[in-house]
Motif scaffolding. Structure first.
Motif, short mmCIF file in Angstrom:
data_model
loop_
_atom_site.label_atom_id
_atom_site.label_comp_id
_atom_site.label_asym_id
_atom_site.label_seq_id
_atom_site.Cartn_x
_atom_site.Cartn_y
_atom_site.Cartn_z
N ARG A 1 0.82 -1.22 0.00
CA ARG A 1 0.00 0.00 0.00
C ARG A 1 0.86 1.27 0.00
NH1 ARG A 1 -4.77 -0.68 4.03
NH2 ARG A 1 -5.05 -2.43 2.59
N GLU A 2 1.85 1.32 0.86
CA GLU A 2 2.68 2.52 0.97
C GLU A 2 3.43 2.81 -0.32
OE1 GLU A 2 6.36 4.29 3.70
OE2 GLU A 2 5.22 2.54 4.39
N SER A 3 4.02 1.77 -0.91
CA SER A 3 4.78 1.97 -2.15
C SER A 3 3.86 2.34 -3.31
CB SER A 3 5.57 0.71 -2.49
OG SER A 3 4.71 -0.41 -2.69
N SER A 4 2.64 1.79 -3.34
CA SER A 4 1.69 2.11 -4.41
C SER A 4 1.26 3.57 -4.33
CB SER A 4 0.45 1.21 -4.32
OG SER A 4 0.78 -0.14 -4.56
N VAL A 5 0.96 4.04 -3.12
CA VAL A 5 0.57 5.44 -2.96
C VAL A 5 1.73 6.36 -3.32
CG1 VAL A 5 -0.07 7.19 -1.25
CG2 VAL A 5 -1.20 4.95 -1.24
N GLU A 6 2.93 5.99 -2.90
CA GLU A 6 4.11 6.79 -3.22
C GLU A 6 4.31 6.90 -4.73
OE1 GLU A 6 7.16 9.03 -1.25
OE2 GLU A 6 5.44 7.92 -0.47
N GLU A 7 4.07 5.81 -5.43
CA GLU A 7 4.28 5.79 -6.87
C GLU A 7 3.29 6.69 -7.60
OE1 GLU A 7 5.07 2.48 -10.40
OE2 GLU A 7 4.62 1.84 -8.35
N VAL A 8 2.01 6.66 -7.19
CA VAL A 8 1.04 7.51 -7.89
C VAL A 8 1.21 8.98 -7.50
CG1 VAL A 8 -0.63 5.67 -8.20
CG2 VAL A 8 -0.80 7.13 -6.17
N LEU A 9 1.70 9.26 -6.29
CA LEU A 9 2.01 10.64 -5.92
C LEU A 9 3.09 11.21 -6.84
CD1 LEU A 9 2.05 10.39 -2.01
CD2 LEU A 9 0.56 11.89 -3.35
N LYS A 10 4.09 10.40 -7.13
CA LYS A 10 5.15 10.85 -8.04
C LYS A 10 4.64 10.97 -9.47
CE LYS A 10 8.91 8.82 -5.31
NZ LYS A 10 9.95 7.73 -5.26
N LEU A 11 3.85 9.99 -9.90
CA LEU A 11 3.33 9.99 -11.26
C LEU A 11 2.46 11.20 -11.54
CD1 LEU A 11 3.05 8.33 -13.94
CD2 LEU A 11 1.01 7.30 -12.93
N ALA A 12 1.60 11.56 -10.58
CA ALA A 12 0.70 12.69 -10.75
C ALA A 12 1.31 14.01 -10.30
CB ALA A 12 -0.60 12.44 -9.97
N LYS A 13 2.58 13.98 -9.90
CA LYS A 13 3.31 15.17 -9.46
C LYS A 13 2.59 15.86 -8.30
CE LYS A 13 5.48 15.91 -13.95
NZ LYS A 13 5.69 16.83 -15.11
N SER B 1 -5.97 23.83 -5.90
CA SER B 1 -6.58 24.37 -7.10
C SER B 1 -7.31 23.26 -7.85
CB SER B 1 -5.51 24.96 -8.02
OG SER B 1 -4.67 23.92 -8.52
N LYS B 2 -8.14 23.65 -8.81
CA LYS B 2 -8.87 22.65 -9.59
C LYS B 2 -7.93 21.70 -10.33
CE LYS B 2 -12.54 22.08 -13.01
NZ LYS B 2 -13.23 21.06 -12.23
N GLY B 3 -6.82 22.25 -10.83
CA GLY B 3 -5.86 21.40 -11.53
C GLY B 3 -5.27 20.33 -10.64
N ASP C 1 -6.81 25.15 -16.87
CA ASP C 1 -6.17 26.16 -17.71
C ASP C 1 -5.22 25.47 -18.70
OD1 ASP C 1 -3.55 25.76 -16.59
OD2 ASP C 1 -4.06 27.05 -14.91
N PRO C 2 -4.74 26.20 -19.72
CA PRO C 2 -3.91 25.56 -20.76
C PRO C 2 -2.71 24.80 -20.23
CG PRO C 2 -4.60 27.74 -21.48
CD PRO C 2 -5.06 27.60 -20.06
N LYS C 3 -2.01 25.36 -19.24
CA LYS C 3 -0.84 24.67 -18.69
C LYS C 3 -1.25 23.36 -18.02
CE LYS C 3 3.11 25.43 -15.59
NZ LYS C 3 2.91 24.29 -14.68
N GLN C 4 -2.34 23.40 -17.26
CA GLN C 4 -2.81 22.19 -16.59
C GLN C 4 -3.26 21.14 -17.60
OE1 GLN C 4 -5.83 24.10 -14.27
NE2 GLN C 4 -4.52 24.39 -12.48
N ILE C 5 -3.90 21.58 -18.68
CA ILE C 5 -4.36 20.66 -19.72
C ILE C 5 -3.17 19.92 -20.33
CG2 ILE C 5 -5.36 20.53 -22.05
CD1 ILE C 5 -7.31 22.73 -21.17
N ILE C 6 -2.10 20.67 -20.64
CA ILE C 6 -0.91 20.06 -21.22
C ILE C 6 -0.32 19.02 -20.27
CG2 ILE C 6 1.48 20.51 -21.93
CD1 ILE C 6 0.46 23.24 -23.00
N GLU C 7 -0.29 19.35 -18.98
CA GLU C 7 0.27 18.43 -17.98
C GLU C 7 -0.57 17.16 -17.86
OE1 GLU C 7 0.36 20.95 -14.59
OE2 GLU C 7 2.33 21.82 -15.07
N ILE C 8 -1.90 17.31 -17.86
CA ILE C 8 -2.77 16.13 -17.76
C ILE C 8 -2.64 15.26 -19.01
CG2 ILE C 8 -5.17 15.35 -17.63
CD1 ILE C 8 -4.08 16.41 -15.00
N ARG C 9 -2.54 15.89 -20.17
CA ARG C 9 -2.36 15.12 -21.41
C ARG C 9 -1.08 14.32 -21.37
NH1 ARG C 9 -3.86 19.78 -25.88
NH2 ARG C 9 -6.12 19.78 -25.58
#
Length: 338
Positions: free
Chosen positions: A109-121, A134-136, A164-172
């Motif tokens: 569990r701990e390593s999985s949460v750590e991994e998605v925290l890094k993946l989603a920045k 923020s919404k982003g 916003d455009p910057k957030q859209i680029i990051e999510i893409r």
């Protein structure tokens, strides 16, 4: 990965989905494209088990989502249009809670949460309350929840709405990274988003699947012909004379200009590229071209043609079978349904 068979959804006397059938193959990014109310969210909610179906079945890696929901949902990560977030929790607390709900083993569990925290920045905001984000960043937390446990299939409903455009680029960029190891399905009515990230597009209009193919093939298959636009310093009659030997041409429309040039739009037969023949025809006649380009229907034009009007539109399909439905009711998912 996903097989939808003869799916029907009714709201009272309203038929929202009518015997819907299609398949989702492994290793691609699929886009559900359509105007608001076209049936995208209802389809996704049934595929993920958030809504029941009146008839039919949805198989997730061979498991029926309606009869074996627990087994089927193990293979799915889902981000609804309104992320199911508990705003009084910190990001870390929320993802720990989501990991527990998903029954990720304690030792992972701990390593999985750590991994998605890094993946989603999200590392820098992991201890902040979600209500203060923020919404982003809230969208990122929702994505992290969907990816947690790294299921085979990630389903995203309007993942960049309101950003916003910057957030859209990051999510893409995050979606592209996910697609390296997962099958991703996203819905959107934003054409640029679908073109940017999707390998395969399914356009839904008035509850019907009116097109399904790659973005490139859709632009080729919109109609039976392509057009070539040219400009030359010659009269329209001269241009028609030079083009007469090119047998692949179906029609020529010319417009003469005050500076002595003429533009011509040349319709060709069944996707034939005749630019080379046109070039040599004008070179042989000693009449240089000042412009030569191919005109194809853009994804925007395709979308408008297929989704506007009351009459039925012809389907453009690749390897996806018919999808039929009526205008849907967009169902919001409660946070408690995570």
């Amino acid at each position: 990965m996903i097989e939808v068979k003869n799916l029907v959804k009714k709201y009272g006397n309203h038929l929202a989905i009518d015997h819907l059938t299609f398949k989702i193959e492994k290793g691609k990014i699929y886009g559900f494209l359509g105007p608001n109310g076209a049936g995208k969210s209802t389809t996704m909610n049934i595929m993920t088990g958030y809504l029941g179906a009146t008839e039919g079945e949805v198989l997730i890696n061979g498991h029926d989502i309606l009869k074996e929901p627990e087994e089927a949902k193990k293979h799915i990560g889902y981000l609804p249009e309104m992320p199911p977030l508990y705003t009084e929790m910190t990001v870390q607390e929320y993802l720990d809670f989501a990991a527990e709900l998903k029954k990720i083993p304690n030792n992972k569990r701990e390593s999985s949460v750590e991994e998605v925290l890094k993946l989603a920045k999200l590392m820098d905001v992991r201890e902040r309350l979600i209500r203060n984000l923020s919404k982003g960043y809230r969208q990122r937390v929702g994505l992290a929840q969907a990816v947690l446990g790294f299921p085979d299939i990630i389903i995203l409903d309007e993942p960049t709405v309101g950003l916003d455009p910057k957030q859209i680029i990051e999510i893409r960029e995050l979606i592209r990274n996910l697609a390296k190891k997962h099958t991703v399905i996203l819905s959107s009515h934003i054409l640029a988003e679908v073109r940017e990230v999707c390998d395969y597009i399914m356009i839904i209009a008035k509850g019907k699947l009116v097109a399904s193919d790659t973005p490139e093939n859709l632009e080729h298959l919109m109609d039976g012909s392509e057009s070539v636009e040219i400009e030359a310093k010659a009269a329209p009659s001269k241009i028609r004379e030079i083009l007469r030997p090119v047998t692949e041409i179906s029609t020529v429309k010319t417009e003469e200009h005050a500076d002595g040039t003429t533009t011509a739009v040349i319709e060709t037969k069944q996707h034939q590229d005749i630019r080379e023949k046109i070039f040599f025809a004008f070179a042989g006649a000693g009449c240089p071209l000042t412009m030569l380009k191919t005109n194809r229907a853009s994804l925007e034009e395709i979308f408008l043609e297929l989704t506007q009007g009351e009459s039925a539109v012809p389907e453009i399909t690749g390897d996806v079978e018919d999808m039929l439905s009526e205008d849907e009711k967009e169902d919001e998912t409660d946070a408690g349904d995570l």
